[in-house]
Design an enzyme around this catalytic site. Structure first.
Site, PDB file in Angstrom:
ATOM      1  N   GLU A 218      31.580  44.660  21.261  1.00 46.63           N
ATOM      2  CA  GLU A 218      31.385  44.186  22.642  1.00 46.63           C
ATOM      3  C   GLU A 218      31.573  45.336  23.628  1.00 46.63           C
ATOM      4  O   GLU A 218      32.339  46.265  23.362  1.00 46.63           O
ATOM      5  CB  GLU A 218      32.421  43.105  22.958  1.00 46.63           C
ATOM      6  CG  GLU A 218      31.944  41.693  22.673  1.00 46.63           C
ATOM      7  CD  GLU A 218      31.050  41.135  23.776  1.00 46.63           C
ATOM      8  OE1 GLU A 218      30.453  41.933  24.531  1.00 46.63           O
ATOM      9  OE2 GLU A 218      30.947  39.905  23.866  1.00 46.63           O
TER      10      GLU A 218
ATOM     11  N   ASP B  41      36.193  39.930  29.008  1.00 45.60           N
ATOM     12  CA  ASP B  41      36.772  39.589  30.310  1.00 45.60           C
ATOM     13  C   ASP B  41      37.510  38.251  30.187  1.00 45.60           C
ATOM     14  O   ASP B  41      38.706  38.224  29.933  1.00 45.60           O
ATOM     15  CB  ASP B  41      35.628  39.565  31.341  1.00 45.60           C
ATOM     16  CG  ASP B  41      36.099  39.228  32.741  1.00 45.60           C
ATOM     17  OD1 ASP B  41      37.315  39.182  32.960  1.00 45.60           O
ATOM     18  OD2 ASP B  41      35.246  39.020  33.625  1.00 45.60           O
TER      19      ASP B  41
HETATM   20  P1  IMP Z   1      33.564  37.153  29.034  1.00 42.82           P
HETATM   21  O1  IMP Z   1      32.818  36.061  28.311  1.00 42.82           O
HETATM   22  O2  IMP Z   1      34.101  36.675  30.350  1.00 42.82           O
HETATM   23  O3  IMP Z   1      34.643  37.790  28.195  1.00 42.82           O
HETATM   24  O4  IMP Z   1      32.529  38.217  29.492  1.00 42.82           O
HETATM   25  C1  IMP Z   1      32.013  39.125  28.666  1.00 42.82           C
HETATM   26  C2  IMP Z   1      30.702  39.683  29.180  1.00 42.82           C
HETATM   27  O5  IMP Z   1      30.569  39.650  30.597  1.00 42.82           O
HETATM   28  C3  IMP Z   1      30.645  41.130  28.808  1.00 42.82           C
HETATM   29  O6  IMP Z   1      30.112  41.299  27.517  1.00 42.82           O
HETATM   30  C4  IMP Z   1      29.769  41.727  29.886  1.00 42.82           C
HETATM   31  O7  IMP Z   1      28.409  41.605  29.521  1.00 42.82           O
HETATM   32  C5  IMP Z   1      30.044  40.868  31.103  1.00 42.82           C
HETATM   33  N1  IMP Z   1      31.044  41.517  31.976  1.00 42.82           N
HETATM   34  C6  IMP Z   1      32.334  41.146  32.181  1.00 42.82           C
HETATM   35  N2  IMP Z   1      32.958  41.962  33.034  1.00 42.82           N
HETATM   36  C7  IMP Z   1      32.057  42.907  33.380  1.00 42.82           C
HETATM   37  C8  IMP Z   1      32.110  44.071  34.233  1.00 42.82           C
HETATM   38  O8  IMP Z   1      33.136  44.429  34.857  1.00 42.82           O
HETATM   39  N3  IMP Z   1      30.970  44.804  34.320  1.00 42.82           N
HETATM   40  C9  IMP Z   1      29.828  44.480  33.654  1.00 42.82           C
HETATM   41  N4  IMP Z   1      29.730  43.411  32.849  1.00 42.82           N
HETATM   42  C10 IMP Z   1      30.830  42.637  32.717  1.00 42.82           C
HETATM   43 MG    MG Z   2      28.032  41.480  27.173  1.00 38.46          MG
END
Ligand code: IMP
Ligand code: MG
Length: 186
Positions: free
Chosen positions: A111, A115
């Site tokens: 990944e 986040d």
């Molecule tokens: P999660 O499902 O919230 O953990 O988000 C994961 C996905 O969101 C990552 O694989 C990224 O594609 C996108 N993402 C989360 N934070 C950022 C950031 O700060 N910059 C760019 N993409 C992000």
């Molecule tokens: Mg992603």
């Protein structure tokens, strides 16, 4: 190394915001060497399938993969959780599935950034459905408040809660080609 810069009009609502360098190209390179060694050691007697999560992980994937000294296969999966914005939509959609047989295999998911952990949870469930021997996660970045349901096996850097771009990470599908990682400032 490209220094701090301001987003132009083509970035719409983000125009005028400043990007400041957070992690340099050299620092990323050094950390990837360490991660590559650790992963190669942990999978020494195995041939894992390394699955890159598109699009954001493609640069990290390619650089980390070349730091591995073990035999490994590759595949890709594409999901979407962010709709061209800087906040998670709260739902994850599968856009492109893997195309190899992962049953009985050790899988390592790559990944760009974890986040909320929602994407990780979705991927874990999807891949474990296939009777894998193991599913582990490596991420270039996590944010310091991130509390995924399962532990993240390999983490490049833990960063403050800021939106970041570069080294594969985008804003409105752009800036993935920056060689360092930059933070978007308010
Ligand atoms: P999660 O499902 O919230 O953990 O988000 C994961 C996905 O969101 C990552 O694989 C990224 O594609 C996108 N993402 C989360 N934070 C950022 C950031 O700060 N910059 C760019 N993409 C992000
Ligand atoms: Mg992603």
């Amino acid at each position: 190394m490209k220094s701090d810069f301001i987003l132009n009009e083509s970035f719409g609502e983000f125009a005028g915001k400043k990007l400041t360098i957070m992690i340099s190209e050299e620092t990323i390179k050094a950390r990837l060497k360490e991660l590559g060694q650790q992963i190669s050691k942990d999978y020494a007697d195995k041939v894992p399938i390394i699955i890159g999560v598109l699009n954001g992980s493609f640069i990290f994937f390619a650089d980390l993969f070349r730091e591995l000294s073990i035999d490994a296969e590759v595949d890709f999966i594409k999901i979407s959780s962010y709709h061209n914005k800087i906040e998670s939509s709260g739902t994850v959609r599968l856009i492109k599935d893997i195309s190899c047989d992962i049953s009985g295999r050790d899988v390592l998911v790559i990944e760009d950034i974890i986040d909320t952990g929602l994407s990780m949870k979705f991927l874990k469930r999807r891949l474990e459905e296939c009777n894998t021997t193991s599913v582990k996660f490596a991420t270039l970045l996590t944010k310091d408040y991130t509390k995924p349901a399962d532990k993240i096996d390999y983490i490049g850097f833990t960063i403050p809660d800021k939106f970041v771009v570069g080294y594969g990470l985008d804003i409105n599908q752009k800036l993935r080609n920056l060689k360092s990682i930059y933070a978007l400032n308010n």
